[in-house]
Write an enzyme that holds these catalytic residues in place. Structure first.
Site, PDB file in Angstrom:
ATOM      1  N   LEU A   1     -11.027  16.272 -16.263  1.00  0.00           N
ATOM      2  CA  LEU A   1      -9.718  15.626 -16.172  1.00  0.00           C
ATOM      3  C   LEU A   1      -9.310  15.516 -14.717  1.00  0.00           C
ATOM      4  O   LEU A   1      -9.057  16.516 -14.043  1.00  0.00           O
ATOM      5  CB  LEU A   1      -8.672  16.427 -16.954  1.00  0.00           C
ATOM      6  N   GLY A   2      -9.232  14.279 -14.225  1.00  0.00           N
ATOM      7  CA  GLY A   2      -8.767  14.022 -12.873  1.00  0.00           C
ATOM      8  C   GLY A   2      -7.373  13.440 -12.889  1.00  0.00           C
ATOM      9  O   GLY A   2      -6.729  13.329 -13.936  1.00  0.00           O
TER      10      GLY A   2
ATOM     11  N   VAL B   1     -11.691  22.993  -8.811  1.00  0.00           N
ATOM     12  CA  VAL B   1     -12.818  23.301  -9.692  1.00  0.00           C
ATOM     13  C   VAL B   1     -13.804  22.143  -9.744  1.00  0.00           C
ATOM     14  O   VAL B   1     -15.008  22.357  -9.967  1.00  0.00           O
ATOM     15  CB  VAL B   1     -12.307  23.676 -11.100  1.00  0.00           C
ATOM     16  N   ASP B   2     -13.345  20.914  -9.519  1.00  0.00           N
ATOM     17  CA  ASP B   2     -14.272  19.790  -9.506  1.00  0.00           C
ATOM     18  C   ASP B   2     -15.259  19.907  -8.349  1.00  0.00           C
ATOM     19  O   ASP B   2     -16.455  19.603  -8.509  1.00  0.00           O
ATOM     20  CB  ASP B   2     -13.514  18.466  -9.436  1.00  0.00           C
ATOM     21  N   ARG B   3     -14.788  20.376  -7.198  1.00  0.00           N
ATOM     22  CA  ARG B   3     -15.685  20.549  -6.049  1.00  0.00           C
ATOM     23  C   ARG B   3     -16.674  21.679  -6.312  1.00  0.00           C
ATOM     24  O   ARG B   3     -17.864  21.561  -6.000  1.00  0.00           O
ATOM     25  CB  ARG B   3     -14.866  20.833  -4.787  1.00  0.00           C
TER      26      ARG B   3
ATOM     27  N   THR C   1      -9.571   9.965  -6.671  1.00  0.00           N
ATOM     28  CA  THR C   1      -8.260   9.778  -6.061  1.00  0.00           C
ATOM     29  C   THR C   1      -8.308  10.228  -4.604  1.00  0.00           C
ATOM     30  O   THR C   1      -7.771   9.575  -3.718  1.00  0.00           O
ATOM     31  CB  THR C   1      -7.195  10.572  -6.827  1.00  0.00           C
TER      32      THR C   1
ATOM     33  N   THR D   1      -6.535 -10.818   5.749  1.00  0.00           N
ATOM     34  CA  THR D   1      -5.947  -9.493   5.516  1.00  0.00           C
ATOM     35  C   THR D   1      -6.570  -8.731   4.351  1.00  0.00           C
ATOM     36  O   THR D   1      -6.874  -7.538   4.499  1.00  0.00           O
ATOM     37  CB  THR D   1      -4.423  -9.635   5.332  1.00  0.00           C
TER      38      THR D   1
END
Length: 242
Positions: free
Chosen positions: A8-9, A101-103, A125, A175
């Site tokens: 879950l991010g 915890v994702d890392r 993100t 741009t």
């Protein structure tokens, strides 16, 4: 026993079955900001299963919401957290609870006997960069906005600048392309600098891994990188097996 893995991010929920051999099954990813967690989980899962293994870097309210939804589908929920040591990986933070915890799980997925040093870059993100040496010791890392977050933040502060679109060019002539080029280029430059300086810390040039929803867009700029979009779930599978 049927088991599922959940990552879950802040933007997406990724899920996959945990196979009997300990590997990750087919991964499903949904934008929970658009669909909502209840709908996202219902679209992913069988009606009932035995165990949910969960890794979350989202806010507390969203994490609790996911746990409530999962409790209606499964008998047991196991939540992964960042320890100081785990199966050949030693975290370099003085307080491991400060490391997402994702890392931790992404690094866990790439360590092992003979694996050598690795530079693990997550593009979601946020842009996260972590260096692991050949002995499985985490030597630190960086956190920055991802290209997507850079675009969204600029659009929020300067609404006439588009929040998406454009094509990467080294020297853009309008741009939208300039924004795409600047934001992608900033991420690539940070990764390249980390890769350049890593041998001074880890003794040899590390393998470069890219994971997360924005990884594929940076791959063309980093030809030596290994694309591993579900690295967090791979690490969660190793954590679950233990």
């Amino acid at each position: 026993m049927s088991q599922w893995l959940f990552d879950l991010g802040n933007t997406r929920l990724k899920a996959a079955p945990l196979r009997a051999d300990g590997t990750v099954g087919e991964v499903v990813a949904l934008d929970h900001r658009r669909d909502g967690l209840e709908a996202a989980v219902a679209a992913m899962l069988p009606g009932r299963f035995d165990v949910a293994h969960v890794a979350s870097v989202a806010g507390e309210a969203l994490r609790v919401e996911l746990l409530q939804v999962l409790s209606r589908h499964c008998q047991r929920i196991a939540i992964a957290r960042t320890p100081r040591r785990w199966k050949g990986l030693k975290i370099g933070y003085p307080d491991p609870s400060h490391l997402g915890v994702d890392r931790f799980l992404a690094m866990l997925a790439v360590v092992g006997p003979g694996a050598g040093p690795a530079l693990v870059c997550g593009i979601g993100t946020a842009l996260t960069i972590d260096l692991v040496d050949g002995q499985g010791v985490h030597r630190g890392g960086r956190i920055a906005p991802s290209p997507t977050l850079m675009r969204e933040a600029m659009h929020e502060r300067v609404p006439h600048l588009p929040g998406s679109g454009g094509v990467y060019q080294e020297f853009a002539d309008d741009t939208p392309d300039a924004l795409a080029s600047g934001c992608e280029g900033a991420a690539v430059a940070l990764i390249e600098r980390s890769l350049l300086l890593a041998p001074g810390v880890a003794d040899t040039r590390p393998r470069l891994y890219l994971h997360g929803g924005g990884a594929e867009s940076l791959l063309r700029h980093l030809p030596d990188a290994r694309l591993a979009p579900s690295l967090v779930l791979d690490g969660l599978a190793r954590w679950a097996a233990a």
